[in-house]
Write a protein that holds these residues in place. Structure first.
Motif, PDB file in Angstrom:
ATOM      1  N   VAL A 229      25.455   9.582  30.187  1.00  0.00           N
ATOM      2  CA  VAL A 229      24.119  10.171  30.314  1.00  0.00           C
ATOM      3  C   VAL A 229      24.255  11.693  30.257  1.00  0.00           C
ATOM      4  O   VAL A 229      25.153  12.275  30.876  1.00  0.00           O
ATOM      5  CB  VAL A 229      23.452   9.751  31.638  1.00  0.00           C
ATOM      6  N   PHE A 230      23.352  12.339  29.514  1.00  0.00           N
ATOM      7  CA  PHE A 230      23.341  13.798  29.380  1.00  0.00           C
ATOM      8  C   PHE A 230      22.027  14.360  29.910  1.00  0.00           C
ATOM      9  O   PHE A 230      20.971  13.727  29.787  1.00  0.00           O
ATOM     10  CB  PHE A 230      23.499  14.211  27.914  1.00  0.00           C
ATOM     11  N   LEU A 231      22.111  15.573  30.463  1.00  0.00           N
ATOM     12  CA  LEU A 231      20.952  16.255  31.019  1.00  0.00           C
ATOM     13  C   LEU A 231      21.116  17.753  30.781  1.00  0.00           C
ATOM     14  O   LEU A 231      22.154  18.325  31.126  1.00  0.00           O
ATOM     15  CB  LEU A 231      20.864  15.967  32.528  1.00  0.00           C
ATOM     16  N   ASP A 232      20.111  18.402  30.175  1.00  0.00           N
ATOM     17  CA  ASP A 232      20.152  19.840  29.885  1.00  0.00           C
ATOM     18  C   ASP A 232      19.332  20.586  30.933  1.00  0.00           C
ATOM     19  O   ASP A 232      18.107  20.473  30.961  1.00  0.00           O
ATOM     20  CB  ASP A 232      19.605  20.113  28.483  1.00  0.00           C
ATOM     21  N   VAL A 233      20.007  21.347  31.782  1.00  0.00           N
ATOM     22  CA  VAL A 233      19.381  21.999  32.932  1.00  0.00           C
ATOM     23  C   VAL A 233      19.303  23.510  32.711  1.00  0.00           C
ATOM     24  O   VAL A 233      20.302  24.131  32.327  1.00  0.00           O
ATOM     25  CB  VAL A 233      20.197  21.719  34.213  1.00  0.00           C
ATOM     26  N   PRO A 234      18.146  24.153  32.955  1.00  0.00           N
ATOM     27  CA  PRO A 234      18.095  25.612  32.898  1.00  0.00           C
ATOM     28  C   PRO A 234      19.050  26.216  33.926  1.00  0.00           C
ATOM     29  O   PRO A 234      19.096  25.774  35.083  1.00  0.00           O
ATOM     30  CB  PRO A 234      16.636  25.937  33.246  1.00  0.00           C
ATOM     31  N   ASP A 235      19.788  27.239  33.520  1.00  0.00           N
ATOM     32  CA  ASP A 235      20.772  27.819  34.444  1.00  0.00           C
ATOM     33  C   ASP A 235      20.116  28.567  35.592  1.00  0.00           C
ATOM     34  O   ASP A 235      20.775  28.888  36.592  1.00  0.00           O
ATOM     35  CB  ASP A 235      21.762  28.729  33.699  1.00  0.00           C
ATOM     36  N   THR A 236      18.806  28.837  35.486  1.00  0.00           N
ATOM     37  CA  THR A 236      18.087  29.497  36.574  1.00  0.00           C
ATOM     38  C   THR A 236      17.664  28.522  37.671  1.00  0.00           C
ATOM     39  O   THR A 236      17.262  28.957  38.752  1.00  0.00           O
ATOM     40  CB  THR A 236      16.834  30.200  36.031  1.00  0.00           C
ATOM     41  N   ASN A 237      17.734  27.230  37.393  1.00  0.00           N
ATOM     42  CA  ASN A 237      17.338  26.223  38.377  1.00  0.00           C
ATOM     43  C   ASN A 237      18.581  25.768  39.140  1.00  0.00           C
ATOM     44  O   ASN A 237      19.224  24.773  38.786  1.00  0.00           O
ATOM     45  CB  ASN A 237      16.656  25.033  37.685  1.00  0.00           C
ATOM     46  N   LEU A 238      18.915  26.503  40.186  1.00  0.00           N
ATOM     47  CA  LEU A 238      20.141  26.210  40.926  1.00  0.00           C
ATOM     48  C   LEU A 238      20.065  24.854  41.627  1.00  0.00           C
ATOM     49  O   LEU A 238      21.076  24.160  41.743  1.00  0.00           O
ATOM     50  CB  LEU A 238      20.409  27.324  41.942  1.00  0.00           C
ATOM     51  N   GLU A 239      18.876  24.472  42.071  1.00  0.00           N
ATOM     52  CA  GLU A 239      18.733  23.138  42.675  1.00  0.00           C
ATOM     53  C   GLU A 239      19.006  22.053  41.635  1.00  0.00           C
ATOM     54  O   GLU A 239      19.594  21.014  41.953  1.00  0.00           O
ATOM     55  CB  GLU A 239      17.337  22.969  43.264  1.00  0.00           C
ATOM     56  N   GLY A 240      18.585  22.305  40.385  1.00  0.00           N
ATOM     57  CA  GLY A 240      18.846  21.342  39.323  1.00  0.00           C
ATOM     58  C   GLY A 240      20.325  21.212  39.020  1.00  0.00           C
ATOM     59  O   GLY A 240      20.841  20.113  38.801  1.00  0.00           O
ATOM     60  N   ILE A 241      21.016  22.342  38.997  1.00  0.00           N
ATOM     61  CA  ILE A 241      22.463  22.329  38.762  1.00  0.00           C
ATOM     62  C   ILE A 241      23.169  21.596  39.894  1.00  0.00           C
ATOM     63  O   ILE A 241      24.051  20.749  39.667  1.00  0.00           O
ATOM     64  CB  ILE A 241      22.980  23.766  38.607  1.00  0.00           C
ATOM     65  N   ASN A 242      22.778  21.893  41.133  1.00  0.00           N
ATOM     66  CA  ASN A 242      23.386  21.213  42.277  1.00  0.00           C
ATOM     67  C   ASN A 242      23.116  19.715  42.246  1.00  0.00           C
ATOM     68  O   ASN A 242      23.983  18.903  42.610  1.00  0.00           O
ATOM     69  CB  ASN A 242      22.870  21.808  43.588  1.00  0.00           C
ATOM     70  N   LEU A 243      21.911  19.340  41.793  1.00  0.00           N
ATOM     71  CA  LEU A 243      21.568  17.927  41.705  1.00  0.00           C
ATOM     72  C   LEU A 243      22.445  17.223  40.682  1.00  0.00           C
ATOM     73  O   LEU A 243      22.978  16.134  40.939  1.00  0.00           O
ATOM     74  CB  LEU A 243      20.089  17.769  41.336  1.00  0.00           C
ATOM     75  N   ALA A 244      22.609  17.823  39.510  1.00  0.00           N
ATOM     76  CA  ALA A 244      23.466  17.225  38.489  1.00  0.00           C
ATOM     77  C   ALA A 244      24.888  17.050  39.013  1.00  0.00           C
ATOM     78  O   ALA A 244      25.516  15.989  38.818  1.00  0.00           O
ATOM     79  CB  ALA A 244      23.452  18.084  37.227  1.00  0.00           C
ATOM     80  N   GLU A 245      25.383  18.057  39.688  1.00  0.00           N
ATOM     81  CA  GLU A 245      26.755  17.985  40.199  1.00  0.00           C
ATOM     82  C   GLU A 245      26.874  16.982  41.342  1.00  0.00           C
ATOM     83  O   GLU A 245      27.914  16.325  41.499  1.00  0.00           O
ATOM     84  CB  GLU A 245      27.210  19.381  40.628  1.00  0.00           C
ATOM     85  N   LYS A 246      25.813  16.829  42.121  1.00  0.00           N
ATOM     86  CA  LYS A 246      25.806  15.829  43.193  1.00  0.00           C
ATOM     87  C   LYS A 246      26.008  14.427  42.618  1.00  0.00           C
ATOM     88  O   LYS A 246      26.641  13.569  43.251  1.00  0.00           O
ATOM     89  CB  LYS A 246      24.487  15.905  43.960  1.00  0.00           C
ATOM     90  N   TYR A 247      25.469  14.198  41.412  1.00  0.00           N
ATOM     91  CA  TYR A 247      25.600  12.888  40.774  1.00  0.00           C
ATOM     92  C   TYR A 247      26.784  12.848  39.806  1.00  0.00           C
ATOM     93  O   TYR A 247      26.783  12.104  38.834  1.00  0.00           O
ATOM     94  CB  TYR A 247      24.267  12.506  40.123  1.00  0.00           C
ATOM     95  N   ARG A 248      27.774  13.683  40.123  1.00  0.00           N
ATOM     96  CA  ARG A 248      29.077  13.672  39.448  1.00  0.00           C
ATOM     97  C   ARG A 248      28.964  13.960  37.949  1.00  0.00           C
ATOM     98  O   ARG A 248      29.752  13.469  37.147  1.00  0.00           O
ATOM     99  CB  ARG A 248      29.814  12.345  39.699  1.00  0.00           C
ATOM    100  N   MET A 249      27.981  14.754  37.584  1.00  0.00           N
ATOM    101  CA  MET A 249      27.846  15.173  36.195  1.00  0.00           C
ATOM    102  C   MET A 249      28.612  16.483  35.993  1.00  0.00           C
ATOM    103  O   MET A 249      28.654  17.325  36.894  1.00  0.00           O
ATOM    104  CB  MET A 249      26.377  15.335  35.809  1.00  0.00           C
ATOM    105  N   LYS A 250      29.207  16.640  34.828  1.00  0.00           N
ATOM    106  CA  LYS A 250      30.046  17.795  34.528  1.00  0.00           C
ATOM    107  C   LYS A 250      29.455  18.591  33.366  1.00  0.00           C
ATOM    108  O   LYS A 250      28.960  18.008  32.396  1.00  0.00           O
ATOM    109  CB  LYS A 250      31.467  17.355  34.151  1.00  0.00           C
ATOM    110  N   PRO A 251      29.525  19.934  33.409  1.00  0.00           N
ATOM    111  CA  PRO A 251      29.016  20.743  32.292  1.00  0.00           C
ATOM    112  C   PRO A 251      29.909  20.595  31.062  1.00  0.00           C
ATOM    113  O   PRO A 251      31.134  20.659  31.167  1.00  0.00           O
ATOM    114  CB  PRO A 251      29.062  22.173  32.836  1.00  0.00           C
ATOM    115  N   VAL A 252      29.277  20.386  29.896  1.00  0.00           N
ATOM    116  CA  VAL A 252      30.042  20.162  28.669  1.00  0.00           C
ATOM    117  C   VAL A 252      29.580  21.036  27.499  1.00  0.00           C
ATOM    118  O   VAL A 252      30.247  21.086  26.464  1.00  0.00           O
ATOM    119  CB  VAL A 252      29.981  18.680  28.238  1.00  0.00           C
ATOM    120  N   PHE A 253      28.439  21.744  27.650  1.00  0.00           N
ATOM    121  CA  PHE A 253      27.849  22.428  26.498  1.00  0.00           C
ATOM    122  C   PHE A 253      26.831  23.418  27.038  1.00  0.00           C
ATOM    123  O   PHE A 253      26.293  23.242  28.134  1.00  0.00           O
ATOM    124  CB  PHE A 253      27.180  21.382  25.588  1.00  0.00           C
TER     125      PHE A 253
END
Length: 280
Positions: A229-253
């Protein structure tokens, strides 16, 4: 020796499918059914370049309305790069969109070139990759049960302009999974998951707060257990980044969101996943 001439014409839907195939080859991982939603949004906004009847390059320049447009699918086949053909396609796209505020999501390596064309950096999108798992929370409802006018009104709060044609096709794609969440009877978030060449992408993922976003992310990931599963998060949304990382998602692009005029005033703290890098 006769100088080759690039013939630029508006795409048919079959040519757009070819351009989407090129995007897959570039590693952009488009959705299987993206082309139809793209094309219906602005059938005049897709350009293909030909040399001697061979398609060698593409660009999309979708006019959402008289004030806003978006550029994507900017591709020249590798063997034809460095010869100026891409610039001619670019010029056709810019000419078509005219005085509109134009947005794009550019790969970082091209950011300087876009700046030379008058684009200014607004923020970045970070693509996260993970695996589906879990169970669908009870609080979610199928998006299909939410009145269309309510979905459109909510979406319009999170995009520069209303996009009814695009959105209607987007949420009705084959094999789509889409949830909404309501609070006190009002739509407080929605998310869409679509099948792609590799795994699935979530987009958009809009929510009033991170709690609603998490419910939606849980539900969408639970529908595709063990799938990528992929998700494109704005880098200004720190809660969004933390949420993605909470669900073990890794930055790839990573891409750069840029505009020709003043960036639209958007609640990026409520954009937990952008809809699509090709159309905004």
């Amino acid at each position: 020796m006769t100088q080759k001439q690039l013939m630029i014409s508006r795409m048919t839907i079959s040519e757009l499918n070819l351009a989407v195939d090129w995007a897959a080859t570039e590693g952009w991982n488009p959705g299987y059914y993206d082309a139809e939603s793209f094309f219906q949004t602005d059938p005049q906004g897709f350009f293909m370049g030909y040399l001697n009847d061979e398609p060698i390059g593409s660009i999309s320049a979708v006019a959402y309305d008289s004030s806003f447009g978006f550029i994507g699918l900017y591709i020249v086949k590798p063997s034809f790069r460095g010869q100026g053909w891409g610039l001619k396609l670019w010029q056709a796209a810019i000419e078509y969109l005219g005085t509109r505020n134009i947005g794009l999501d550019g790969v970082i390596a091209q950011q300087e070139n876009y700046q030379k064309s008058g684009f200014k950096l607004a923020h970045r999108h970070i693509r996260y990759q993970g695996l589906g798992f879990g169970v669908v929370p009870d609080d979610l409802i199928p998006l299909s049960t939410v009145p269309w006018e309510e979905i459109l009104a909510y979406d319009s709060q999170h995009f520069p302009v209303p996009r009814p044609v695009f959105l209607k096709h987007w949420i009705q794609q084959p094999e789509i999974i889409a949830f909404g969440v309501k609070h006190q009877g009002k739509l407080s978030g929605y998310g869409v998951l679509r099948v792609c060449r590799q795994g699935y992408k979530i987009g958009p993922l809009f929510a009033d707060d991170v709690g609603f976003a998490e419910l939606l992310l849980q539900g969408l990931m639970a529908k595709v257990p063990d799938a990528t599963v992929f998700l494109d998060v704005p880098d200004t949304n720190l809660e969004g980044i933390n949420l993605a990382e909470k669900y073990r998602m890794k930055p790839v692009f990573e891409t750069a969101r840029m505009y020709t005029l003043t960036p639209p005033t958007l609640p990026l703290n409520r954009v937990f996943g952008v809809t699509t890098l090709e159309l905004g």
